[in-house]
Design an enzyme around this catalytic site. Structure first.
Site, mmCIF file in Angstrom:
data_model
loop_
_atom_site.group_PDB
_atom_site.id
_atom_site.type_symbol
_atom_site.label_atom_id
_atom_site.label_comp_id
_atom_site.label_asym_id
_atom_site.label_seq_id
_atom_site.Cartn_x
_atom_site.Cartn_y
_atom_site.Cartn_z
ATOM 1 N N LYS A 284 0.840 -1.198 0.000
ATOM 2 C CA LYS A 284 0.000 0.000 0.000
ATOM 3 C C LYS A 284 0.876 1.249 0.000
ATOM 4 O O LYS A 284 2.009 1.206 0.475
ATOM 5 C CB LYS A 284 -0.873 0.019 1.268
ATOM 6 C CG LYS A 284 -2.038 -0.939 1.248
ATOM 7 C CD LYS A 284 -2.918 -0.763 2.473
ATOM 8 C CE LYS A 284 -4.089 -1.721 2.461
ATOM 9 N NZ LYS A 284 -5.051 -1.482 1.382
ATOM 10 N N ARG B 77 -10.618 -11.289 1.287
ATOM 11 C CA ARG B 77 -11.444 -12.343 0.692
ATOM 12 C C ARG B 77 -10.738 -13.691 0.714
ATOM 13 O O ARG B 77 -11.390 -14.733 0.743
ATOM 14 C CB ARG B 77 -11.857 -11.934 -0.725
ATOM 15 C CG ARG B 77 -10.710 -11.705 -1.656
ATOM 16 C CD ARG B 77 -11.099 -10.885 -2.870
ATOM 17 N NE ARG B 77 -11.109 -9.452 -2.605
ATOM 18 C CZ ARG B 77 -11.436 -8.525 -3.505
ATOM 19 N NH1 ARG B 77 -11.785 -8.877 -4.721
ATOM 20 N NH2 ARG B 77 -11.417 -7.247 -3.196
HETATM 21 N N1 BES Z 1 -8.401 -3.629 4.080
HETATM 22 C C1 BES Z 1 -8.456 -3.189 2.730
HETATM 23 C C2 BES Z 1 -9.712 -2.371 2.422
HETATM 24 C C3 BES Z 1 -9.714 -0.978 2.967
HETATM 25 C C4 BES Z 1 -8.912 0.005 2.427
HETATM 26 C C5 BES Z 1 -10.562 -0.654 3.995
HETATM 27 C C6 BES Z 1 -8.948 1.282 2.927
HETATM 28 C C7 BES Z 1 -10.624 0.632 4.475
HETATM 29 C C8 BES Z 1 -9.791 1.612 3.946
HETATM 30 C C9 BES Z 1 -8.458 -4.389 1.795
HETATM 31 O O1 BES Z 1 -7.706 -5.462 2.210
HETATM 32 C C10 BES Z 1 -7.882 -3.929 0.515
HETATM 33 O O2 BES Z 1 -6.731 -3.594 0.491
HETATM 34 N N2 BES Z 1 -8.693 -3.910 -0.535
HETATM 35 C C11 BES Z 1 -8.264 -3.454 -1.807
HETATM 36 C C12 BES Z 1 -8.838 -4.390 -2.842
HETATM 37 C C13 BES Z 1 -8.276 -4.182 -4.218
HETATM 38 C C14 BES Z 1 -6.830 -4.579 -4.254
HETATM 39 C C15 BES Z 1 -9.068 -4.991 -5.201
HETATM 40 C C16 BES Z 1 -8.781 -2.042 -2.007
HETATM 41 O O3 BES Z 1 -9.902 -1.733 -1.567
HETATM 42 O O4 BES Z 1 -8.037 -1.217 -2.552
HETATM 43 MN MN MN Z 2 -5.681 -5.296 1.640
#
Ligand code: BES
Ligand code: MN
Ligand code: ZN
Length: 499
Positions: free
Chosen positions: A280, A354
């Site tokens: 990230k 997921r």
């Molecule tokens: N935990 C995150 C989702 C999230 C991000 C929740 C920011 C709250 C604030 C999740 O694991 C994630 O990283 N999801 C990705 C999915 C994508 C790679 C398809 C996302 O939402 O960017």
């Molecule tokens: Mn994630």
């Protein structure tokens, strides 16, 4: 905090402070009228002079009001009676708490139970006053070396009910409010603890603790080697990139009929989500300690059920891991086999939620569930779609979705349904495995749910995406404890329906 109920006139309360509602504009509530009469028109005089309009946010603290037995009378502005809803009722309670904290009063008699809130009765108002007061008083101080304690902390609230006939109902509402509020508090604490403290092992220990507190709660913890035997290749592919061993926690609360199929809650427990190799960006990455808030809400709601000894069977399943980059972490392009036998191409290691949920959802089959509800901070896309107000709701069974929508309306902890049409399933196509773990451009919350739906065909299932509601960012950064209130209401409604 101690909470009780009592019926009786406001001028007769021998107590630190009596709290009385006033409405806009300059309209006295029935308790205000009673005090006004006892004090020979003191309140109406003040109102006439413009000391308090009754608008939301107004407060007026009075001392030694004639012919009353209390030390103080606090008038609270509530705005127009017809405008009072769930949100304003919370604000009114919070304004009360803030004003009381600045006074010297420690024991309070609250007549805010007189406030009309659309379609809500006295029990609701008592329960939600408690939730609102605790919400307003919550502080996460455990990691500060100097604790800021109030000089004279509030100790006790007595809620006024109309006559003895409402006492029993009121007492039940107090029990419910306190148990749910304690569950919310627990969920907040777990959420706010940083990733170096709230590890998968810590969540397991907290879940075991719940079992030591209640005879009908049983907790078991699967270690990585146990999960290998079960073939949980998806979950383990996430956990292997971290030094913290992943776990699968099961909390069983059994107080219902033995033959009654359980409600199963599955909570995402990523104790820190760095994104893994699909790392990230740095900004606000600290907030990814909140990626276990689904798990925290499951622990919170089970704690509330057990406190109240509700006559139901509830199972909490918590897949918990840390998502880190490492020499043996999963790479984009890796293919893994889930417990269901379906293969997954990991195109993005940041779509890890997921991956751990799918194995937990397969594992849930063994409980022959009535329904399965998973709760997860799953997609940033959910924040884009719905913001911070409702959780996203997706389900393969409309009656279940409707029950959750309705519990959201009752509790004020709302969710909003998104479509899960088959049309979206195509976005998960992979050239190398049964499915990809991301759905590409568009509808990220829905494609995430579509992914999960491939593992929930054998039962009625709903998914709550709590990415937008589980915590607040900015100056008031902190966990909200949502959706403990929603889930608790769902369980309570379910018990009512089965009666
Ligand atoms: N935990 C995150 C989702 C999230 C991000 C929740 C920011 C709250 C604030 C999740 O694991 C994630 O990283 N999801 C990705 C999915 C994508 C790679 C398809 C996302 O939402 O960017
Ligand atoms: Mn994630
Ligand atoms: Zn995540």
């Amino acid at each position: 905090m101690e909470y009780t109920v009592k019926s009786g006139n406001p001028e007769k309360q021998r107590i630190g402070c009596v709290v009385i509602p006033v409405f806009a504009s300059r309209k006295l509530s029935s308790s205000a009228k009673i005090i006004d009469k006892a004090s020979n028109g003191y309140i109406s005089n003040l109102v006439r002079r413009g000391e308090i309009e009754g608008d939301l946010g107004n407060t007026l603290l009075l001392h030694n009001v004639e012919n009353t037995l209390c030390d103080r009378v606090l008038l609270i502005g509530c705005g127009k009676e017809k405008d009072i809803n769930f949100k304003t009722f919370y604000k009114i309670n919070c304004n009360m708490v803030k004003t009381l904290q600045a006074s010297g009063a420690t024991e309070i008699a609250s007549y805010l139970t007189e406030i009309p809130v659309k379609r809500k009765e006295i029990s609701w108002k008592i329960q939600h006053s408690i939730e609102a007061i605790d919400e307003c008083l919550y502080k996460f101080n455990q990691l500060k070396s100097k604790k800021e304690e109030a000089r004279r902390p509030l100790r006790k609230f007595i809620f006024s009910v109309n006559g003895r006939g409402q006492l029993m109902q009121g007492e039940q509402a107090v029990r419910q409010g306190m148990a749910i509020s304690a569950g919310i508090h627990l969920a907040k604490d777990l959420g706010n603890l940083p990733g170096n403290m709230c590890t998968p092992d810590y969540l397991a220990k907290q879940s075991v603790k719940l079992a030591t507190q209640h005879a009908n709660v049983k907790t078991s913890v699967l270690e990585e080697k146990d999960m290998e035997k079960l073939g949980m290749g998806a979950l383990l592919s996430v956990s292997k990139g971290s030094r913290e061993p992943g776990k699968l926690i099961t909390i069983e609360y059994s107080a219902g009929d033995k033959k009654q199929a359980p409600i199963v809650f599955v909570g995402k427990g990523v104790t820190f989500d760095s994104g893994g190799i699909s790392l990230k960006p740095g900004a606000a990455m600290d907030e990814m300690k909140y990626d276990m808030c689904g798990a925290a809400s499951v622990i919170g709601v089970l704690s509330a059920c057990a406190d109240l000894q509700l006559p139901v069977n509830v199972v909490g399943i918590i897949p918990t891991v840390e998502n880190m980059p490492d020499g043996i972490a999963s790479r984009p392009g890796d293919v893994v086999t889930s417990m269901s036998g379906q293969t997954i191409e990991i195109l993005n290691t940041d779509a890890e939620g997921r991956l751990i949920l799918c194995d937990a959802l397969t594992y849930a089959e063994k409980f022959d569930p009535d329904v399965v509800i998973d709760i997860a901070t799953l997609t940033g896309a959910c924040i884009v779609a719905l913001g911070a107000h409702p959780a996203g709701l997706l389900s393969n069974h409309n009656p279940l979705a409707n029950d959750l929508l309705s519990a959201g309306q009752t509790s004020g902890d709302r969710c909003w349904q998104l479509p899960m049409w088959d049309d979206y399933q195509d976005q998960l196509k992979s050239n190398f495995a049964d499915m990809a773990n991301i759905g590409g451009k568009g509808a990220g919350t829905i494609t995430a749910a579509c992914f999960l739906s491939r593992f929930t065909k054998k039962y009625h299932w709903a998914h709550l995406d709590i990415a937008g509601v589980a915590w607040k960012s900015g100056t008031h950064k902190g966990a909200t404890g949502r959706p403990v209130s929603l889930l608790a209401q769902y369980v309570l409604d379910k018990i009512q329906a089965n009666k």
